[in-house]
Scaffold this active site. Sequence first.
Site: not given
Ligand code: FAD
Ligand code: UDP
Length: 374
Positions: A178, A182, A255, A286, A311, A359, A361
């Site tokens: 997907r 654009r 991962r 990045r 990262e 996963y 957001d």
């Molecule tokens: P978490 O935030 O992981 O909260 C779970 C909590 O449970 C943690 O604080 C943990 O410590 C606690 N816990 C676990 N086990 C126990 C235990 N046994 N006892 C007590 N506490 C415990 N979303 C977006 O919309 N935009 C973005 O740009 C975006 N970027 C991201 C980038 C990365 C690298 C990652 C990994 C995620 C990203 N996300 C993004 C997704 C976003 O992080 C999640 O949607 C959100 O944080 C999920 O919330 P959660 O409460 O499910 O999990």
């Molecule tokens: N991607 C890429 N080049 C870039 C950015 C993204 O090839 O500069 C591809 C890559 O395969 C990645 C996917 O697009 O896994 C999704 O990227 P996105 O930024 O949406 O996801 P995130 O990095 O937040 O997991």
Amino acid sequence: MLTNHYDYLIVGSGLFGATFAYCAKQAGKRCLVIDKRPHLGGNIYCEEIEGIHVHKYGAHIFHTNNKEVWDFVNSIVPFNRYTNCPVANYHGELYNLPFNMNTFHQMWGVVTPTEAETKIAEQKAEAMSALHGREPQNLEEQALCLVGRDIYEKLIKGYTEKQWGRPCTELPAFIIRRLPVRMVYDNNYFNDAYQGIPIGGYNRLIESLLEGVDTLVNTDFFADRQKWENIADKIVFTGKIDEYYNYCFGTLDYRTVRFETETIDTANYQGNAVINYTDRETPYTRVIEHKHFETFGQAVYDNPKTVISREYSTEWGEGMEPFYPINNQRNTQLYEQYKQLADHETRVIFGGRLAEYKYYDMAPIIEKVLELEM
Ligand code: FAD
Ligand code: UDP
């Protein structure tokens, strides 16, 4: 001071747990939120360094098409106008993302959408003829058929291989099926109607959601499971589902991302919040410059320092943060086994990215909680 008994024990103070606590409190329920980390907020927590909110667990940009969710978060704390426009750096050549007219102009010097379409069509035709009528079998073949060789080699191959730790020829085609292309000059990474960052940072969002709720940090549910199970009528569990069931069927894989964070004596290091390094040789995927999420224009120079994070995408192991579920056959089947046990629980709600092994957001997390009956 804790009460003797609660309506809900909420394990995890991330966005799922904190939003649940807020809604339950509105419904008149008493909640206790515990988290094993030394802070509240889960993965959206920001650490303050040199007056800058540093996204400690990875860059977080809130975006949604759901007006109800947008109005809800803005009723808790207003959001700013940040718009994600990452730039790709390929061996010093800069390209706008996502793939749009700016990218095509930078890649080929084309100016009009018709010129760009002709160029892409030429490249796609080359890739299709190499397949001799069969479907693309892997990510490389799929990407070549969608955008052609130039974009694939400069903007996709290196980044994707670093992110997934495997050659594109060994990755499934669906990951990239997907890919947005654009034909307009628009660098906004997301298609959603609403996006931004909470004014004052994500911690303010979490603190406001949890205002008036009892919370305990440095408190692991499993360190005294019986005590915590008895402290409330119901449990909301947002930790790892396999850990909840003592890994009885086996361990789910993830991962993760490793961050190298550095404070630099310069006001403006890279001129953008996100720069992707799309070549294979640069070891990180990045670089995030955190101040650009919340300061714009000249205000960037009010602080003579800046904080950046490099990262590195990494295989997950013991003691590392479980970030991205790996939805291959093994893990999907394993999760289904755990889910069957979870479906039979009468007083436990499993929610969020770790308990649902999915996963998510941020916006869909809130949407999900708003649908629940408290
Ligand atoms: P978490 O935030 O992981 O909260 C779970 C909590 O449970 C943690 O604080 C943990 O410590 C606690 N816990 C676990 N086990 C126990 C235990 N046994 N006892 C007590 N506490 C415990 N979303 C977006 O919309 N935009 C973005 O740009 C975006 N970027 C991201 C980038 C990365 C690298 C990652 C990994 C995620 C990203 N996300 C993004 C997704 C976003 O992080 C999640 O949607 C959100 O944080 C999920 O919330 P959660 O409460 O499910 O999990
Ligand atoms: N991607 C890429 N080049 C870039 C950015 C993204 O090839 O500069 C591809 C890559 O395969 C990645 C996917 O697009 O896994 C999704 O990227 P996105 O930024 O949406 O996801 P995130 O990095 O937040 O997991």
